[in-house]
Design a protein around this motif. Structure first.
Motif, PDB file in Angstrom:
ATOM      1  N   SER A  25     -92.466 -22.238  56.791  1.00  0.00           N
ATOM      2  CA  SER A  25     -91.763 -23.069  57.768  1.00  0.00           C
ATOM      3  C   SER A  25     -90.493 -23.656  57.166  1.00  0.00           C
ATOM      4  CB  SER A  25     -92.683 -24.195  58.251  1.00  0.00           C
ATOM      5  OG  SER A  25     -93.815 -23.663  58.911  1.00  0.00           O
ATOM      6  N   LEU A  26     -90.553 -24.032  55.895  1.00  0.00           N
ATOM      7  CA  LEU A  26     -89.358 -24.546  55.225  1.00  0.00           C
ATOM      8  C   LEU A  26     -88.257 -23.490  55.209  1.00  0.00           C
ATOM      9  CD1 LEU A  26     -87.862 -26.660  53.431  1.00  0.00           C
ATOM     10  CD2 LEU A  26     -88.937 -25.547  51.467  1.00  0.00           C
ATOM     11  N   LEU A  27     -88.627 -22.270  54.904  1.00  0.00           N
ATOM     12  CA  LEU A  27     -87.656 -21.173  54.887  1.00  0.00           C
ATOM     13  C   LEU A  27     -86.972 -21.037  56.241  1.00  0.00           C
ATOM     14  CD1 LEU A  27     -86.506 -18.722  53.271  1.00  0.00           C
ATOM     15  CD2 LEU A  27     -88.396 -17.383  54.208  1.00  0.00           C
ATOM     16  N   GLN A  28     -87.749 -21.121  57.301  1.00  0.00           N
ATOM     17  CA  GLN A  28     -87.173 -21.040  58.647  1.00  0.00           C
ATOM     18  C   GLN A  28     -86.282 -22.245  58.929  1.00  0.00           C
ATOM     19  OE1 GLN A  28     -90.360 -20.515  61.461  1.00  0.00           O
ATOM     20  NE2 GLN A  28     -91.218 -18.761  60.382  1.00  0.00           N
ATOM     21  N   GLN A  29     -86.695 -23.420  58.466  1.00  0.00           N
ATOM     22  CA  GLN A  29     -85.921 -24.633  58.736  1.00  0.00           C
ATOM     23  C   GLN A  29     -84.549 -24.595  58.076  1.00  0.00           C
ATOM     24  OE1 GLN A  29     -87.270 -28.228  56.801  1.00  0.00           O
ATOM     25  NE2 GLN A  29     -86.596 -29.517  58.496  1.00  0.00           N
ATOM     26  N   VAL A  30     -84.504 -24.213  56.806  1.00  0.00           N
ATOM     27  CA  VAL A  30     -83.225 -24.210  56.085  1.00  0.00           C
ATOM     28  C   VAL A  30     -82.264 -23.200  56.692  1.00  0.00           C
ATOM     29  CG1 VAL A  30     -82.128 -23.835  53.838  1.00  0.00           C
ATOM     30  CG2 VAL A  30     -84.336 -25.009  53.960  1.00  0.00           C
ATOM     31  N   GLN A  31     -82.807 -22.123  57.254  1.00  0.00           N
ATOM     32  CA  GLN A  31     -81.957 -21.068  57.805  1.00  0.00           C
ATOM     33  C   GLN A  31     -81.788 -21.173  59.316  1.00  0.00           C
ATOM     34  OE1 GLN A  31     -82.572 -17.269  55.040  1.00  0.00           O
ATOM     35  NE2 GLN A  31     -84.427 -17.776  56.153  1.00  0.00           N
ATOM     36  N   SER A  32     -82.148 -22.305  59.913  1.00  0.00           N
ATOM     37  CA  SER A  32     -82.237 -22.396  61.368  1.00  0.00           C
ATOM     38  C   SER A  32     -80.924 -22.693  62.071  1.00  0.00           C
ATOM     39  CB  SER A  32     -83.254 -23.483  61.754  1.00  0.00           C
ATOM     40  OG  SER A  32     -82.802 -24.762  61.315  1.00  0.00           O
ATOM     41  N   GLY A  33     -79.858 -23.012  61.341  1.00  0.00           N
ATOM     42  CA  GLY A  33     -78.600 -23.346  61.992  1.00  0.00           C
ATOM     43  C   GLY A  33     -78.016 -22.177  62.772  1.00  0.00           C
ATOM     44  N   GLU A  34     -77.420 -22.455  63.904  1.00  0.00           N
ATOM     45  CA  GLU A  34     -76.796 -21.402  64.710  1.00  0.00           C
ATOM     46  C   GLU A  34     -75.602 -20.813  63.969  1.00  0.00           C
ATOM     47  OE1 GLU A  34     -75.811 -22.898  68.531  1.00  0.00           O
ATOM     48  OE2 GLU A  34     -77.861 -23.533  69.009  1.00  0.00           O
ATOM     49  N   ASP A  35     -75.477 -19.486  64.072  1.00  0.00           N
ATOM     50  CA  ASP A  35     -74.363 -18.757  63.438  1.00  0.00           C
ATOM     51  C   ASP A  35     -74.303 -18.999  61.934  1.00  0.00           C
ATOM     52  OD1 ASP A  35     -73.517 -17.819  65.970  1.00  0.00           O
ATOM     53  OD2 ASP A  35     -72.389 -19.673  66.310  1.00  0.00           O
ATOM     54  N   GLY A  36     -75.479 -19.213  61.322  1.00  0.00           N
ATOM     55  CA  GLY A  36     -75.533 -19.372  59.873  1.00  0.00           C
ATOM     56  C   GLY A  36     -75.065 -20.710  59.363  1.00  0.00           C
ATOM     57  N   VAL A  37     -74.810 -21.690  60.241  1.00  0.00           N
ATOM     58  CA  VAL A  37     -74.360 -23.012  59.809  1.00  0.00           C
ATOM     59  C   VAL A  37     -75.512 -23.748  59.136  1.00  0.00           C
ATOM     60  CG1 VAL A  37     -73.523 -25.261  60.600  1.00  0.00           C
ATOM     61  CG2 VAL A  37     -72.612 -23.168  61.604  1.00  0.00           C
ATOM     62  N   ALA A  38     -75.260 -24.338  57.975  1.00  0.00           N
ATOM     63  CA  ALA A  38     -76.294 -25.077  57.253  1.00  0.00           C
ATOM     64  C   ALA A  38     -76.674 -26.333  58.028  1.00  0.00           C
ATOM     65  CB  ALA A  38     -75.789 -25.454  55.864  1.00  0.00           C
ATOM     66  N   VAL A  39     -77.977 -26.654  58.021  1.00  0.00           N
ATOM     67  CA  VAL A  39     -78.441 -27.864  58.705  1.00  0.00           C
ATOM     68  C   VAL A  39     -79.213 -28.784  57.772  1.00  0.00           C
ATOM     69  CG1 VAL A  39     -78.517 -26.815  60.996  1.00  0.00           C
ATOM     70  CG2 VAL A  39     -80.524 -26.678  59.503  1.00  0.00           C
ATOM     71  N   VAL A  40     -79.443 -28.368  56.530  1.00  0.00           N
ATOM     72  CA  VAL A  40     -80.250 -29.144  55.591  1.00  0.00           C
ATOM     73  C   VAL A  40     -79.384 -29.581  54.406  1.00  0.00           C
ATOM     74  CG1 VAL A  40     -82.176 -29.051  53.953  1.00  0.00           C
ATOM     75  CG2 VAL A  40     -82.422 -28.063  56.244  1.00  0.00           C
ATOM     76  N   GLY A  41     -79.433 -30.881  54.110  1.00  0.00           N
ATOM     77  CA  GLY A  41     -78.658 -31.408  52.994  1.00  0.00           C
ATOM     78  C   GLY A  41     -79.260 -31.095  51.645  1.00  0.00           C
ATOM     79  N   GLY A  42     -80.573 -31.125  51.548  1.00  0.00           N
ATOM     80  CA  GLY A  42     -81.240 -30.810  50.298  1.00  0.00           C
ATOM     81  C   GLY A  42     -82.697 -30.481  50.533  1.00  0.00           C
ATOM     82  N   TYR A  43     -83.237 -29.531  49.764  1.00  0.00           N
ATOM     83  CA  TYR A  43     -84.646 -29.178  49.894  1.00  0.00           C
ATOM     84  C   TYR A  43     -85.230 -28.934  48.504  1.00  0.00           C
ATOM     85  CZ  TYR A  43     -83.088 -24.256  49.404  1.00  0.00           C
ATOM     86  OH  TYR A  43     -82.534 -23.087  48.971  1.00  0.00           O
ATOM     87  N   THR A  44     -86.512 -29.267  48.355  1.00  0.00           N
ATOM     88  CA  THR A  44     -87.176 -29.100  47.061  1.00  0.00           C
ATOM     89  C   THR A  44     -88.150 -27.933  47.103  1.00  0.00           C
ATOM     90  OG1 THR A  44     -88.753 -30.799  47.759  1.00  0.00           O
ATOM     91  CG2 THR A  44     -87.005 -31.480  46.267  1.00  0.00           C
ATOM     92  N   VAL A  45     -87.904 -26.954  46.266  1.00  0.00           N
ATOM     93  CA  VAL A  45     -88.833 -25.848  46.019  1.00  0.00           C
ATOM     94  C   VAL A  45     -88.548 -25.351  44.602  1.00  0.00           C
ATOM     95  CG1 VAL A  45     -89.215 -25.024  48.376  1.00  0.00           C
ATOM     96  CG2 VAL A  45     -87.209 -24.242  47.119  1.00  0.00           C
TER      97      VAL A  45
ATOM     98  N   ASP B 177     -77.268 -32.449  64.110  1.00  0.00           N
ATOM     99  CA  ASP B 177     -78.418 -31.602  63.782  1.00  0.00           C
ATOM    100  C   ASP B 177     -78.739 -31.584  62.295  1.00  0.00           C
ATOM    101  OD1 ASP B 177     -76.137 -30.268  63.017  1.00  0.00           O
ATOM    102  OD2 ASP B 177     -76.669 -28.350  63.961  1.00  0.00           O
ATOM    103  N   GLU B 178     -78.062 -32.451  61.535  1.00  0.00           N
ATOM    104  CA  GLU B 178     -78.246 -32.429  60.089  1.00  0.00           C
ATOM    105  C   GLU B 178     -79.559 -33.089  59.659  1.00  0.00           C
ATOM    106  OE1 GLU B 178     -73.854 -31.998  60.754  1.00  0.00           O
ATOM    107  OE2 GLU B 178     -75.461 -33.286  61.550  1.00  0.00           O
ATOM    108  N   VAL B 179     -80.261 -32.441  58.729  1.00  0.00           N
ATOM    109  CA  VAL B 179     -81.457 -32.991  58.087  1.00  0.00           C
ATOM    110  C   VAL B 179     -81.049 -33.446  56.688  1.00  0.00           C
ATOM    111  CG1 VAL B 179     -83.758 -32.427  57.186  1.00  0.00           C
ATOM    112  CG2 VAL B 179     -82.998 -31.483  59.380  1.00  0.00           C
ATOM    113  N   GLY B 180     -81.490 -34.624  56.293  1.00  0.00           N
ATOM    114  CA  GLY B 180     -81.141 -35.116  54.965  1.00  0.00           C
ATOM    115  C   GLY B 180     -81.860 -34.339  53.878  1.00  0.00           C
ATOM    116  N   LEU B 181     -83.089 -34.748  53.563  1.00  0.00           N
ATOM    117  CA  LEU B 181     -83.902 -34.069  52.557  1.00  0.00           C
ATOM    118  C   LEU B 181     -85.180 -33.561  53.208  1.00  0.00           C
ATOM    119  CD1 LEU B 181     -83.712 -36.578  49.553  1.00  0.00           C
ATOM    120  CD2 LEU B 181     -82.236 -34.606  50.016  1.00  0.00           C
ATOM    121  N   THR B 182     -85.658 -32.421  52.732  1.00  0.00           N
ATOM    122  CA  THR B 182     -86.912 -31.886  53.224  1.00  0.00           C
ATOM    123  C   THR B 182     -87.598 -31.102  52.124  1.00  0.00           C
ATOM    124  OG1 THR B 182     -87.951 -30.733  55.085  1.00  0.00           O
ATOM    125  CG2 THR B 182     -85.982 -29.718  54.120  1.00  0.00           C
ATOM    126  N   GLY B 183     -88.821 -30.707  52.392  1.00  0.00           N
ATOM    127  CA  GLY B 183     -89.615 -29.935  51.440  1.00  0.00           C
ATOM    128  C   GLY B 183     -90.808 -29.352  52.161  1.00  0.00           C
TER     129      GLY B 183
END
Length: 582
Positions: A320-340, A239-245
């Motif tokens: 939507s980015l905010l929701q994506q970075v925080q979307s992992g179940e039980d608080g698990v991170a799913v995003v490797g890096g994001y630009t804001v 479920d890992e995402v590499g980079l997003t923005g």
């Protein structure tokens, strides 16, 4: 919270009666030159010399436009506001306000008042109502509604002269081509704003996989491959995402990545779109048609094709980015890096477990040794306006002294956080700030369990709409306590300190020159430049996305460059260069 309704100019919300400097409704207006007369050798006999208080010997009234992001209830409480009372008692000036809409409409309200001639003594403008440099020239040099401040600076300037000694480049930045200074800006030197956007990178994932911080484009590619294939969050899911923005603010990841190939200032606002200009070989040059830009596109496309850049980057909003970075179940991170811009634009800072995993990744070095952090220097950040006086003001000396007082260090802290002893206090002697200097402003926060009455009392010591202020970097450092290292608990509790500490990680990679987005142009040139900029910006942004996602082949690069030429690219660069070089 329910925001204040727009105050109509014909029936404005004010403190007290609708009076101006001369205790009349408003001045004659209409672009006359009688108001704001030159300062005599002795100055105004009712105005004390610079640095002496009260500002005026005999009480006067000053009436300003102001932009207030406040509830109706808060505005109704202003007559009992203790900070306003302190300012009025200290200065001997009774302050009255006409409140403008906290939106772009507020600026239009003010401009419409110029046509009617029904406007007060001046304006204290915030982000939505600030006039552009072209508008300052139009309503100042051309119409005479906004009066020059040069002589008042010479005679009564104290704090502003201190700023000019520290930042001599700011004098040129706010001086119009006719030699006049028509506005005192908010000297906003947000340290962490100099580096927008940042790549907020998951360092916990690096540790989990035994990887080092990537230093080059090749190393970043290898790290992202590992992120996608080696389950760095340890939940047994792919479920890992590499980079997003995102498409809002400065969130597009492609422009942060482009800085490994060419200086690409990534900052973007809807009202102030990207320019795609940089200072190269001692001149202004357009970057989005250069070979280096194409090479960057090829590398970013390769990353996209291998699934290391999330397709959502090109379409999703910041929400939507905010929701994506925080979307992992039980608080698990799913995003490797994001630009804001801010860390918390992608996660909840109060979620310490998640927020502590992300740090600002320094830019990675490209194949030709290029390694830039997108950068806005203090002079480039300088807003075009903040405080202006109109030709209706019969006490401009006193009004200027009031604005100059607001630029002082203690007043900067006070206008941000409230009165000393209530919104902030002096730290213990010898305390150091984030940059190693003196820690001067310990912010006093309201307890989380404060009662409604306690909150009302706390807020009665602050006012959020008074300008100008002088948020010099040294002062902003002064309200960020020292941090011992990446394990310091303060990084998870003091947001300003966290942002400044993260900025220190990337500041070695700033380009030498940061071009400002706002420069003085004539009204005709500004209108032409705005149209060129809109069309060219849209062409670059759309084609950059299409080249990366494959919607357009990079084999069509030459055709794209010709399209840019057709939008008037040479004239675009010429207009900006003429304005920037003076």
């Amino acid at each position: 919270m329910k925001k204040i309704l727009v105050a109509m100019l014909a029936a404005s919300m004010v403190l007290g009666a609708m009076t101006g400097c001369n205790d009349s409704e408003t001045g004659s207006g209409g672009g006359g030159t009688e108001g704001g007369s030159s300062v005599s050798a002795e100055g105004d006999s009712n105005v004390n010399p610079a640095g002496e208080f009260p500002i005026v010997k005999e009480p006067i009234t000053l009436h300003f436009f102001a932009e207030a992001d406040m509830t109706e209830e808060a505005l109704s409480d202003l007559e009992s506001n203790k900070l306003l009372a302190y300012i009025e008692e200290t200065s001997n000036i009774d302050l009255e306000f006409t409140f403008l809409s906290y939106s772009a409409e507020g600026k239009q309200q003010m401009i419409l008042s110029f046509a009617s001639g029904d406007y007060p003594d001046g304006a204290m403008m915030s982000w939505n109502t600030m006039l552009t440099k072209t508008e300052l020239m139009n309503y100042g040099a051309s119409e005479g509604i906004i009066i020059p401040l040069n002589e008042y600076i010479d005679t009564y300037g104290q704090e502003i002269k201190n700023i000019f000694e520290l930042r001599p480049e700011d004098v040129d930045a706010i001086t119009a081509p006719d030699g006049n200074i028509y506005s005192i800006p908010r000297f906003t030197e947000c340290g962490h704003c100099m580096a927008y956007p940042k790549m907020w990178f998951n360092y916990q994932w690096l540790e989990n996989l035994g990887l080092e911080e990537p230093q080059t484009t090749e190393e970043l590619y290898n790290v992202l491959k590992a992120f996608k294939t080696q389950d760095p969050n340890g939940n047994g899911k792919a479920d890992e995402v590499g980079l997003t923005g995102c498409i809002d603010f400065s969130g597009a990841v492609e422009y942060w990545l482009m800085n490994s190939f060419i200086d690409c200032k990534a900052v973007n606002q809807s009202s102030d779109p990207r320019m795609f200009l940089a200072w190269i070989d001692d001149q202004v040059q357009f970057i989005a048609n250069k070979d280096e830009y194409r090479e960057g596109l090829e590398w970013i496309k390769m990353m996209y094709d291998e699934g290391l850049i999330d397709p959502a980057n090109f379409t999703q909003t910041d929400d939507s980015l905010l929701q994506q970075v925080q979307s992992g179940e039980d608080g698990v991170a799913v995003v490797g890096g994001y630009t804001v811009d801010h860390l918390s634009m992608g996660l909840d800072f109060n979620n310490v477990e998640l927020a502590s995993q992300y740090h600002a990744l320094p830019p990675v070095e490209g194949p030709e040794g290029v390694r830039y952090q997108s950068y806005a220097s203090p002079a480039a950040q300088l807003p075009s306006s903040g405080f202006v006086l109109f030709d209706t003001c019969e006490n401009p000396e006193a009004a200027f002294r009031l604005a100059d007082w607001f630029l002082g260090e203690e007043m900067t802290y006070t206008l941000h956080y409230g009165m000393k002893g209530y919104g902030w206090e002096e730290p213990e002697a010898g305390a150091k700030n984030i940059a190693g200097g003196d820690f001067k402003c310990q912010i006093i926060n309201l307890p989380a369990d404060a009662t409604e009455e306690e909150e009302k009392e706390y807020n009665s010591y602050k006012v959020g709409f008074l300008t100008p202020t002088a948020d010099l970097k040294e002062r902003r450092d002064g309200w960020s306590p020292a941090v011992s290292g990446e394990d310091d608990p303060l990084l998870n509790t003091e947001y300003e300190a966290r942002l400044e500490w993260e900025t220190q990680r990337v500041e070695d990679y700033y380009p030498e020159v940061s071009l400002p987005n706002n420069v003085f142009m004539s009204e005709d040139d500004a209108a032409e430049f705005a149209e060129l900029r809109l069309n060219i910006n849209q062409c670059v942004v759309q084609n950059t996305s299409m080249f990366i996602t494959g919607a357009r082949s990079l084999d069509e690069w030459d055709a794209y460059c010709q399209e840019l030429e057709g939008y008037g690219l040479d004239r675009y660069v010429e207009l900006y260069s003429q304005a920037y070089n003076g």
